[in-house]
Scaffold this active site. Structure first.
Site, mmCIF file in Angstrom:
data_model
loop_
_atom_site.group_PDB
_atom_site.id
_atom_site.type_symbol
_atom_site.label_atom_id
_atom_site.label_comp_id
_atom_site.label_asym_id
_atom_site.label_seq_id
_atom_site.Cartn_x
_atom_site.Cartn_y
_atom_site.Cartn_z
ATOM 1 N N TYR A 162 0.846 -1.192 0.000
ATOM 2 C CA TYR A 162 0.000 0.000 0.000
ATOM 3 C C TYR A 162 0.885 1.247 0.000
ATOM 4 O O TYR A 162 2.048 1.232 0.413
ATOM 5 C CB TYR A 162 -0.936 0.034 1.224
ATOM 6 C CG TYR A 162 -0.210 0.074 2.554
ATOM 7 C CD1 TYR A 162 0.164 1.274 3.146
ATOM 8 C CD2 TYR A 162 0.116 -1.116 3.211
ATOM 9 C CE1 TYR A 162 0.838 1.293 4.359
ATOM 10 C CE2 TYR A 162 0.783 -1.100 4.421
ATOM 11 C CZ TYR A 162 1.141 0.116 4.995
ATOM 12 O OH TYR A 162 1.831 0.141 6.181
ATOM 13 N N HIS A 180 -2.879 7.433 14.023
ATOM 14 C CA HIS A 180 -3.147 8.443 13.000
ATOM 15 C C HIS A 180 -4.616 8.430 12.598
ATOM 16 O O HIS A 180 -5.366 7.465 12.864
ATOM 17 C CB HIS A 180 -2.261 8.211 11.763
ATOM 18 C CG HIS A 180 -2.520 6.915 11.057
ATOM 19 N ND1 HIS A 180 -3.542 6.728 10.157
ATOM 20 C CD2 HIS A 180 -1.863 5.721 11.112
ATOM 21 C CE1 HIS A 180 -3.520 5.492 9.688
ATOM 22 N NE2 HIS A 180 -2.502 4.862 10.240
ATOM 23 N N CYS A 198 -0.874 -0.137 12.728
ATOM 24 C CA CYS A 198 -1.059 1.181 13.339
ATOM 25 C C CYS A 198 -2.345 1.221 14.163
ATOM 26 O O CYS A 198 -3.204 0.333 14.049
ATOM 27 C CB CYS A 198 -1.121 2.261 12.259
ATOM 28 S SG CYS A 198 0.433 2.555 11.394
ATOM 29 N N ASN A 200 -5.622 3.093 14.319
ATOM 30 C CA ASN A 200 -6.479 3.961 13.525
ATOM 31 C C ASN A 200 -7.498 4.660 14.414
ATOM 32 O O ASN A 200 -8.147 4.023 15.255
ATOM 33 C CB ASN A 200 -7.239 3.156 12.460
ATOM 34 C CG ASN A 200 -6.343 2.690 11.331
ATOM 35 O OD1 ASN A 200 -5.137 2.924 11.331
ATOM 36 N ND2 ASN A 200 -6.933 2.008 10.353
#
Length: 232
Positions: A162, A180, A198, A200
């Protein structure tokens, strides 16, 4: 003419006069003693009655009003955890902020100076790309950036690759884990894990972290299948 000088009537009059004079003298002599008598209140609430002290009689006891009682202090209040909020992690923090990201309910909690501030729904790494458990610390921040899978060895053009534009990104680890904004996963946040590792959050919550949380803030991740974070 009769001589009445020594008559019985005259002698009786003289006797009465002497008795009156002696009575007046006795009262005059007694008045100073009565004037020095101490007033004593016989019945509370009624006018005081002056009674002369009589030698040999006991002195009536002095009534002392009871001392006022001090009410006991109220019981000390104890600080309780906020209902529905887990205990704050016992980790050192240079900023006053501490966070706990729980995979069990897909929620991150924030405390400042020991007081709970807020919680927010999150989505962490899937079972194929899990977020490791452990204590992370916030690092540099990016108002916006591109996240590229090739930075950790996965080509962008591969099935798992990605290259994604993100906003309000705060780095948590050296190997590419951030908290984030991820508006594309808002429907999953608070429900399931869909990221590549991560944390989210919504754009609003990502901005709050970016604006509020200082560098070095610990973020404790628990409950994932990702093993243990190595601190890198």
């Amino acid at each position: 003419m009769l001589n009445t000088t020594n008559s019985p009537r005259r002698r009786r009059g003289m006797g009465r006069l002497v008795a009156v004079v002696l009575g007046v003298l006795a009262v005059a002599l007694a008045l100073p003693g009565l004037a020095q008598a101490a007033p004593i209140t016989v019945v509370p609430g009624l006018p005081p009655v002056e009674v002369p002290s009589i030698p040999g009689l006991p002195t009536p006891p002095t009534t002392t009003p009871p001392a006022p009682t001090t009410p006991p202090p109220p019981p000390a209040t104890t600080t309780q955890e906020t209902p529905g909020v887990p205990a704050k992690p016992n980790v050192a923090t240079p900023t006053g902020w501490v966070a706990l990201a729980q995979d069990s309910n897909h929620t991150i909690y924030w405390w400042n100076d020991g007081k709970f501030v807020k919680s927010m729904p999150i989505s962490m790494g899937t079972n194929e790309h899990p977020t490791p458990n452990g204590v992370y610390h916030t690092r540099e921040k990016y108002r916006d950036m591109y996240m590229d899978s090739s930075t950790y060895g996965v080509p962008v053009n591969s099935p798992e690759g990605y290259r994604t534009y993100v906003e309000y990104a705060t780095r948590m680890s050296g190997d590419g884990i951030f908290i984030h904004a991820a508006p594309w996963s808002v429907q999953q946040q608070g429900k399931s894990d869909v990221s590549h590792g991560c944390i989210n959050v919504s754009t609003e919550n990502g901005k709050w972290v970016y604006d509020t949380v200082g560098q070095g803030t610990p973020i404790v991740v628990t409950g994932t299948v990702g093993g243990q974070y190595d601190g890198n």
